[in-house]
Design a protein around this motif. Structure first.
Motif, short mmCIF file in Angstrom:
data_model
loop_
_atom_site.label_atom_id
_atom_site.label_comp_id
_atom_site.label_asym_id
_atom_site.label_seq_id
_atom_site.Cartn_x
_atom_site.Cartn_y
_atom_site.Cartn_z
N LEU A 12 0.83 -1.21 0.00
CA LEU A 12 0.00 0.00 0.00
C LEU A 12 0.87 1.26 0.00
CD1 LEU A 12 -2.99 -0.58 2.46
CD2 LEU A 12 -3.09 -0.26 -0.01
N GLN A 13 0.45 2.24 -0.79
CA GLN A 13 1.11 3.53 -0.84
C GLN A 13 0.23 4.58 -0.16
OE1 GLN A 13 4.27 3.91 -2.12
NE2 GLN A 13 4.14 1.67 -2.24
N PRO A 14 0.82 5.61 0.45
CA PRO A 14 0.01 6.65 1.11
C PRO A 14 -0.79 7.46 0.10
CG PRO A 14 2.32 7.30 1.06
CD PRO A 14 2.28 5.87 0.59
N GLU A 15 -1.96 7.89 0.54
CA GLU A 15 -2.80 8.72 -0.32
C GLU A 15 -2.22 10.12 -0.44
OE1 GLU A 15 -7.21 6.81 0.74
OE2 GLU A 15 -6.73 8.88 1.26
N GLU A 16 -2.43 10.73 -1.60
CA GLU A 16 -2.09 12.13 -1.82
C GLU A 16 -3.30 12.79 -2.49
OE1 GLU A 16 1.44 12.35 -4.14
OE2 GLU A 16 2.71 11.44 -2.61
N SER A 17 -3.71 13.93 -1.98
CA SER A 17 -4.93 14.54 -2.51
C SER A 17 -4.82 16.06 -2.54
CB SER A 17 -6.15 14.13 -1.69
OG SER A 17 -6.06 14.66 -0.38
N LYS A 18 -5.58 16.64 -3.44
CA LYS A 18 -5.77 18.08 -3.52
C LYS A 18 -7.28 18.32 -3.44
CE LYS A 18 -1.68 19.22 -6.30
NZ LYS A 18 -1.20 19.84 -7.57
N HIS A 38 -17.45 20.85 -2.81
CA HIS A 38 -16.07 20.41 -2.62
C HIS A 38 -15.68 19.47 -3.76
CE1 HIS A 38 -17.25 16.35 -1.21
NE2 HIS A 38 -18.26 16.96 -0.62
N TYR A 39 -14.39 19.50 -4.09
CA TYR A 39 -13.86 18.69 -5.18
C TYR A 39 -12.47 18.21 -4.79
CZ TYR A 39 -12.14 17.39 -9.82
OH TYR A 39 -11.62 16.70 -10.89
N SER A 40 -12.23 16.91 -4.94
CA SER A 40 -10.94 16.34 -4.56
C SER A 40 -10.40 15.46 -5.69
CB SER A 40 -11.06 15.50 -3.29
OG SER A 40 -11.45 16.28 -2.19
N LYS A 41 -9.10 15.60 -5.94
CA LYS A 41 -8.37 14.69 -6.82
C LYS A 41 -7.43 13.88 -5.92
CE LYS A 41 -7.85 15.05 -10.93
NZ LYS A 41 -8.36 14.31 -12.13
N LYS A 71 -5.89 6.76 -9.49
CA LYS A 71 -6.42 8.11 -9.54
C LYS A 71 -7.93 8.07 -9.34
CE LYS A 71 -2.85 10.09 -12.54
NZ LYS A 71 -2.33 10.97 -11.45
N ALA A 72 -8.42 8.97 -8.50
CA ALA A 72 -9.85 9.04 -8.22
C ALA A 72 -10.25 10.50 -8.05
CB ALA A 72 -10.20 8.25 -6.96
N LYS A 73 -11.52 10.76 -8.25
CA LYS A 73 -12.03 12.10 -7.99
C LYS A 73 -13.33 11.98 -7.20
CE LYS A 73 -14.36 12.60 -12.49
NZ LYS A 73 -14.46 13.45 -13.72
N ILE A 74 -13.51 12.93 -6.30
CA ILE A 74 -14.68 12.95 -5.42
C ILE A 74 -15.19 14.38 -5.39
CG2 ILE A 74 -15.52 12.55 -3.07
CD1 ILE A 74 -13.10 10.67 -2.68
N SER A 75 -16.45 14.55 -5.68
CA SER A 75 -17.05 15.90 -5.62
C SER A 75 -18.41 15.80 -4.96
CB SER A 75 -17.16 16.51 -7.02
OG SER A 75 -18.04 15.74 -7.83
N GLY A 76 -18.79 16.87 -4.31
CA GLY A 76 -20.09 16.86 -3.63
C GLY A 76 -20.63 18.26 -3.42
N THR A 77 -21.94 18.34 -3.32
CA THR A 77 -22.63 19.60 -3.06
C THR A 77 -23.59 19.38 -1.90
OG1 THR A 77 -22.51 20.22 -5.39
CG2 THR A 77 -24.07 21.42 -4.02
N THR A 100 -18.52 10.13 -7.10
CA THR A 100 -17.18 9.57 -6.97
C THR A 100 -16.85 8.75 -8.22
OG1 THR A 100 -17.93 7.52 -5.90
CG2 THR A 100 -17.46 9.42 -4.47
N GLU A 101 -15.55 8.69 -8.54
CA GLU A 101 -15.16 7.94 -9.74
C GLU A 101 -13.72 7.45 -9.64
OE1 GLU A 101 -14.46 8.63 -14.54
OE2 GLU A 101 -15.56 10.13 -13.37
N ASP A 102 -13.53 6.20 -9.99
CA ASP A 102 -12.20 5.65 -10.23
C ASP A 102 -11.84 6.06 -11.65
OD1 ASP A 102 -10.05 4.08 -11.01
OD2 ASP A 102 -10.70 2.34 -9.86
N GLU A 103 -10.89 6.98 -11.79
CA GLU A 103 -10.60 7.53 -13.10
C GLU A 103 -9.89 6.54 -14.02
OE1 GLU A 103 -10.16 12.14 -13.13
OE2 GLU A 103 -8.70 11.36 -11.69
N THR A 104 -9.36 5.46 -13.47
CA THR A 104 -8.73 4.44 -14.31
C THR A 104 -9.78 3.58 -15.02
OG1 THR A 104 -6.82 4.37 -12.84
CG2 THR A 104 -7.11 2.52 -14.34
#
Length: 212
Positions: A12-18, A38-41, A71-77, A100-104
Motif C-alpha cells: 500500500l502507498q500513502p494517499e495524496e490529494s488536492k 467540494h472537489y478532490s483529486k 487516480k480518483a475524484k470525489i465531488s459533492g454539493t 465519486t469515480e475511479d478515473e482508471t
C-alpha cells in the motif's frame, strides 16, 4: 453470521490529494442558508476490495484486501437550511449529493451514498431539552457480504433517533433516548465495514454528564 477477514497489504502507498472547497451562506430573519461545494483529486486512494484469490475459513467468511486506486475524484454539493421558528426551537435540514469515480476504470467508488439527507430538530425550554434526528442514505454503493464474488449494488436506509435531557445545573445533566426508533434493518451491503448508525438496531440508553 458472516465473519470478516482483512488481509494486510505491504505494498500500500500513502494517499495524496488536492481538495478545493467553495462555500456561501446567507442569514436572514429566523433562518440561515448555506451551500458548500467540494472537489478532490486523489492519487493512490486506499479502498477495500473482495479478496478472491486466497481461501477463507470457514467458507462463509468474507475476505477483503485494501488496495490503491491510482487516480480518483470525489465531488459533492451540500445544501443546509436552518430555521428558528420559535424561542428555543431549531430546525436544521441538509441534503448532500456525492459523485465519486475511479478515473482508471470509470467506475463509481464503493462504500458511499449518492444522496445523504439529515434532519435535526431541537427544542430547549428551561432545564429540559428535546432532540429528534433523522438520516437517510440513498443509493449506497457496495457489495453485500455474501457470496464472495457478489457484485456491487445500491441500497437505501433511513433511521430516526430521539433524545431528551434535563439539566439540574451547569454541571449535572441526565439524559436518555432511543436510536433507530422504527427498528429499521440495515441493508447487508452497509454492514460489512461497520455501520453509519451503530449499533444498527433499535437501541435504548440513559446516562448522565457530571462536570468537575
Amino acid at each position: 453470521m458472516v465473519l470478516l477477514y482483512i488481509e494486510g497489504n505491504p505494498d500500500l502507498q500513502p494517499e495524496e490529494s488536492k481538495t478545493y472547497e467553495v462555500a456561501v451562506g446567507h442569514k436572514g430573519d429566523g433562518y440561515r442558508l448555506d451551500l458548500v461545494y467540494h472537489y478532490s483529486k486523489v492519487d493512490n486512494l486506499i479502498n477495500s476490495a473482495p479478496n478472491l484469490t486466497d481461501p477463507c475459513l470457514p467458507p462463509a467468511t468474507r475476505c477483503i484486501k485494501y488496495q490503491n486506486i491510482d487516480k480518483a475524484k470525489i465531488s459533492g454539493t451540500e445544501l443546509t437550511l436552518t430555521l428558528y421558528p420559535a424561542d428555543g426551537l431549531t430546525v436544521k435540514g441538509s441534503i448532500e449529493y456525492l459523485d465519486t469515480e475511479d478515473e482508471t476504470t470509470g467506475e463509481r467508488l464503493t462504500e458511499s451514498a449518492r444522496i445523504t439527507g439529515k434532519l435535526h430538530i431541537a427544542y430547549v425550554r428551561n432545564a429540559m431539552s428535546y432532540f429528534l434526528n433523522a438520516k437517510t442514505y440513498q443509493d449506497y454503493y457496495a457489495a453485500p457480504s455474501l457470496p464472495r464474488n457478489a457484485p456491487n449494488e445500491n441500497s437505501d436506509y433511513t433511521v430516526v433517533d430521539a433524545k431528551v435531557s434535563y439539566a439540574f445545573d451547569e454541571d449535572i445533566e441526565l439524559f436518555g433516548g432511543v436510536d433507530n426508533i422504527m427498528n429499521k434493518q440495515m441493508p447487508d451491503n452497509m454492514q460489512l465495514h461497520g455501520t453509519p448508525n451503530d449499533p444498527g438496531e433499535r437501541y435504548f440508553y440513559i446516562g448522565s454528564t457530571i462536570k468537575f
